[in-house]
Design a protein around this motif. Sequence first.
Motif, PDB file in Angstrom:
ATOM      1  N   LEU A 243     -92.424   1.397  14.498  1.00 48.69           N
ATOM      2  CA  LEU A 243     -92.659   3.124  13.949  1.00 48.69           C
ATOM      3  C   LEU A 243     -90.769   3.117  14.070  1.00 48.69           C
ATOM      4  O   LEU A 243     -90.067   2.792  14.990  1.00 48.69           O
ATOM      5  CB  LEU A 243     -92.282   3.763  15.835  1.00 48.69           C
ATOM      6  CG  LEU A 243     -94.075   3.515  15.717  1.00 48.69           C
ATOM      7  CD1 LEU A 243     -94.387   4.338  17.293  1.00 48.69           C
ATOM      8  CD2 LEU A 243     -94.943   3.661  15.077  1.00 48.69           C
ATOM      9  N   CYS A 244     -90.807   2.941  12.197  1.00 48.75           N
ATOM     10  CA  CYS A 244     -89.539   3.213  12.549  1.00 48.75           C
ATOM     11  C   CYS A 244     -88.044   5.108  12.154  1.00 48.75           C
ATOM     12  O   CYS A 244     -89.311   5.374  13.020  1.00 48.75           O
ATOM     13  CB  CYS A 244     -89.304   3.758  10.371  1.00 48.75           C
ATOM     14  SG  CYS A 244     -89.868   5.054   9.612  1.00 48.75           S
ATOM     15  N   GLY A 245     -87.407   4.988  12.467  1.00 45.90           N
ATOM     16  CA  GLY A 245     -86.184   6.335  12.847  1.00 45.90           C
ATOM     17  C   GLY A 245     -86.655   7.163  11.703  1.00 45.90           C
ATOM     18  O   GLY A 245     -87.331   7.174  10.645  1.00 45.90           O
ATOM     19  N   GLY A 246     -85.936   8.577  11.974  1.00 43.06           N
ATOM     20  CA  GLY A 246     -85.897   9.327  10.683  1.00 43.06           C
ATOM     21  C   GLY A 246     -86.067  10.954  12.431  1.00 43.06           C
ATOM     22  O   GLY A 246     -84.988  11.210  12.477  1.00 43.06           O
ATOM     23  N   GLY A 353     -89.041   6.593  15.466  1.00 41.43           N
ATOM     24  CA  GLY A 353     -89.980   5.558  16.636  1.00 41.43           C
ATOM     25  C   GLY A 353     -90.664   5.976  17.795  1.00 41.43           C
ATOM     26  O   GLY A 353     -91.197   5.785  18.277  1.00 41.43           O
ATOM     27  N   GLY A 354     -89.275   5.843  18.845  1.00 39.56           N
ATOM     28  CA  GLY A 354     -89.389   6.488  19.615  1.00 39.56           C
ATOM     29  C   GLY A 354     -89.748   7.378  20.632  1.00 39.56           C
ATOM     30  O   GLY A 354     -90.837   7.819  21.731  1.00 39.56           O
ATOM     31  N   TRP A 355     -89.488   8.290  20.159  1.00 38.59           N
ATOM     32  CA  TRP A 355     -90.148  10.088  19.895  1.00 38.59           C
ATOM     33  C   TRP A 355     -92.054   9.292  19.866  1.00 38.59           C
ATOM     34  O   TRP A 355     -92.399  10.007  20.220  1.00 38.59           O
ATOM     35  CB  TRP A 355     -89.175  10.610  19.113  1.00 38.59           C
ATOM     36  CG  TRP A 355     -88.229  11.465  19.283  1.00 38.59           C
ATOM     37  CD1 TRP A 355     -88.019  12.678  19.975  1.00 38.59           C
ATOM     38  CD2 TRP A 355     -86.963  10.877  19.486  1.00 38.59           C
ATOM     39  NE1 TRP A 355     -86.689  12.944  20.270  1.00 38.59           N
ATOM     40  CE2 TRP A 355     -85.840  12.204  20.032  1.00 38.59           C
ATOM     41  CE3 TRP A 355     -86.656   9.040  19.913  1.00 38.59           C
ATOM     42  CZ2 TRP A 355     -84.383  11.722  20.291  1.00 38.59           C
ATOM     43  CZ3 TRP A 355     -85.210   9.580  19.910  1.00 38.59           C
ATOM     44  CH2 TRP A 355     -84.547  10.290  20.381  1.00 38.59           C
ATOM     45  N   VAL A 356     -91.995   9.373  18.694  1.00 35.84           N
ATOM     46  CA  VAL A 356     -93.042   8.913  18.306  1.00 35.84           C
ATOM     47  C   VAL A 356     -94.513   8.049  19.511  1.00 35.84           C
ATOM     48  O   VAL A 356     -95.359   8.914  20.011  1.00 35.84           O
ATOM     49  CB  VAL A 356     -93.475   8.435  17.346  1.00 35.84           C
ATOM     50  CG1 VAL A 356     -94.969   8.036  16.187  1.00 35.84           C
ATOM     51  CG2 VAL A 356     -92.915   9.098  16.037  1.00 35.84           C
ATOM     52  N   ALA A 357     -93.649   7.171  19.460  1.00 39.76           N
ATOM     53  CA  ALA A 357     -94.065   6.097  20.878  1.00 39.76           C
ATOM     54  C   ALA A 357     -94.864   6.892  22.192  1.00 39.76           C
ATOM     55  O   ALA A 357     -95.167   7.067  22.972  1.00 39.76           O
ATOM     56  CB  ALA A 357     -93.859   5.298  21.088  1.00 39.76           C
ATOM     57  N   LEU A 358     -93.770   7.309  22.833  1.00 42.96           N
ATOM     58  CA  LEU A 358     -93.792   8.158  23.706  1.00 42.96           C
ATOM     59  C   LEU A 358     -95.009   9.334  23.575  1.00 42.96           C
ATOM     60  O   LEU A 358     -95.332   9.698  24.496  1.00 42.96           O
ATOM     61  CB  LEU A 358     -92.267   8.763  24.266  1.00 42.96           C
ATOM     62  CG  LEU A 358     -91.164   8.422  25.000  1.00 42.96           C
ATOM     63  CD1 LEU A 358     -90.313   8.443  25.064  1.00 42.96           C
ATOM     64  CD2 LEU A 358     -91.611   6.704  25.699  1.00 42.96           C
ATOM     65  N   THR A 359     -94.727  10.235  22.803  1.00 43.52           N
ATOM     66  CA  THR A 359     -96.106  11.299  22.187  1.00 43.52           C
ATOM     67  C   THR A 359     -97.028  10.550  22.852  1.00 43.52           C
ATOM     68  O   THR A 359     -98.003  10.307  22.991  1.00 43.52           O
ATOM     69  CB  THR A 359     -96.008  11.621  20.958  1.00 43.52           C
ATOM     70  OG1 THR A 359     -94.608  12.091  20.806  1.00 43.52           O
ATOM     71  CG2 THR A 359     -96.850  13.080  21.006  1.00 43.52           C
ATOM     72  N   TYR A 360     -97.477   9.159  21.964  1.00 43.65           N
ATOM     73  CA  TYR A 360     -98.354   8.396  22.113  1.00 43.65           C
ATOM     74  C   TYR A 360     -99.393   7.866  23.939  1.00 43.65           C
ATOM     75  O   TYR A 360     -99.808   8.247  23.922  1.00 43.65           O
ATOM     76  CB  TYR A 360     -98.459   7.268  21.601  1.00 43.65           C
ATOM     77  CG  TYR A 360     -99.962   6.891  20.134  1.00 43.65           C
ATOM     78  CD1 TYR A 360    -100.409   6.697  20.376  1.00 43.65           C
ATOM     79  CD2 TYR A 360     -99.603   5.990  18.612  1.00 43.65           C
ATOM     80  CE1 TYR A 360    -102.085   6.401  20.068  1.00 43.65           C
ATOM     81  CE2 TYR A 360    -100.002   6.146  18.513  1.00 43.65           C
ATOM     82  CZ  TYR A 360    -101.635   5.851  18.980  1.00 43.65           C
ATOM     83  OH  TYR A 360    -102.728   5.250  17.746  1.00 43.65           O
TER      84      TYR A 360
END
Length: 643
Positions: A243-246, A353-360
């Motif tokens: 999961l990349c940055g953004g 990508g960490g934001w996405v991962a923690l939502t997941y």
Amino acid sequence: MDTHIRERHETESHTNGEREPRKWPAVDNEGGMGRYKVRWGWWRPTPNQPFASSSSPTPFPQQLSSLKSDHRSSIDIASDDDDDGEEEEEEASSSQSEDEFQLKHSLSQVGTAPTTPGSPDDGESDSGISFSDSTELAVEAKPPPPPPPLLAMPYISPASGGSTRPSWTNIQPATIVQLPRPRPNNDEEFKIRTIHFRVPLEHHKPSGQHINIHAELIYDSHERDRFENWISACRASPILVFLCGGPGDQNPHDRMPELNRILIERGYVILYADYRGTGQSSKVDSAAVDAYNATGNFAGAAEHLLLFRQDNIVRDLEAVRLCLEEHLYPFQPSNGSDNGNGIKWTLMGQSYGGWVALTYLSFLPGSLAKVYLTAGLAPVMSGGPDEVYEALYRRMRGANERYYQLYPGDEGLVREVYNALLSRELAFELPDGSGRKLTAQTFLTLGRKFIGGDSGLKAVHEFVGQLHAQLVRNSVIPPSREVLTEFSKLEGFKLHSRPLYGVLHEAIYCNNGDTASEWSAMRVGKRYREYKGWLQGKYVPEGQRLFFSGEMVLPELMPEEFKYVSGLVASKGDWEPLYDLERLKENTVPVTAMAYRDDLAVDFELSKQTVEAVKGCVMVVGRPGWNHGSLRNNTGEVVQMLF
């Protein structure tokens, strides 16, 4: 006592034999979704900003013109006693020390009885969201008179409509629209397959509009040559989703070849997917809003862009997982209680990508085997964007102090360049055809380069000298093409090619059900003397220092076609929750996170709060001098420390 933080020092010896392999505890895969009650509010108008419902939009040219650059015929002077009465905000008292930062959870506790995570130092509530066994929505009563026309909420329809927000358990498998096929690989090192998936734009409306998700699967190297095809590889190996940055960045497979080599050697198949709205997935660009703007339907454009935050990115990835599960294990029935038996992702999230991962992890933990984060501990416990930007400005002030310590002569040069650009109302369009401009304010956003450490400080210093020599000392107007091209390279936002970064950057911090960002970075910056003057577009007198801003998106940076709609998004308050704090307190999925003390994009103190909030999360502190991009710059060491 166990501790959350593991830190390796330069003097650590590794000559006493091999380290014992790390043993992960068994993971409880029960993934029952907790139910919650959410308080949410309507969109709130800001002064002089009109609202129109998507069903009856009305253009407002006078407001549109006010969003453009405000070129004044007279020059305002910034001083320490400005008439707005705001005072410089002093450095906040330092957060708890390392010795005081006690572990309430450790990896060894995964699967044990939950404990209560720590709370923020200021004692405020974490997000304004209360969880209960009720799914009923509690809406704050609005006093008379009735509110003006409201921007429709894409997730919550009026009560009379009978529909509710999308469930996290009704996600349907994606459709493969292009079967996996070999992708050209310049060095022919890896075996790569490209896959195109189709998912709903709104997952709770599966019969509505659909978008494409572009993915690339790396399943082996030619030197390793273990698998005959991608199917056998995926069945035999764990799949790691990078999961990349953004937000707003594409996610190509060839950005970090060394990372691919390391992960393949560790036995992973790697999946790279361009998030919705980016790269080769259905992309959000100027064409995505032009049709709305042409008819004055700015509310409709805002509604469309709201669908590209990380909650829907997670739904896309889950739909892809379910799709691959169906194709790889066609005769194995899925068990809804644990989100499937065939595939469990391992996530590696860098930055956003960490934001996405923690939502997941919050809403679909049963779909995950492990989570690795690098500079990606999202501030899940923060009270909203203002708290985040207060922390980031404190760090940027320290970076600017170092800049002027290294280059003391630049204090005068920076001020003179800014005043020259401001007083002459200069705006130089960059030669790359992007529509971006060098102005007094965009010049001072170059502090984003400071994220890269001293090399970034040096690059800005060299550019300041070049621009000052032409613009101030020699009165070369416009500056040379070479100088403008160099500014184009240094200005790292590049919102012309990734507008979602600007539109949604503050929205990724809005986990509270009634928090609007309202251009938080701009508002918070005005509390500091070194930022206040230039953020207000005022002349800065002799002797007053100017500080560069960092990972802060300002209205001035937005492309013209996105300026008005981004203002609407900034005033939105009824956001879908991004994290389930109760679920994170009960987490059973192993999480290891690399954090950096000097990270200018992800505050270290807020990262420690996140570690406390996620049961079983272990923080690994990067080496001194490492920064936000160390996964790329120090790939081997970062992965070794994580794994």
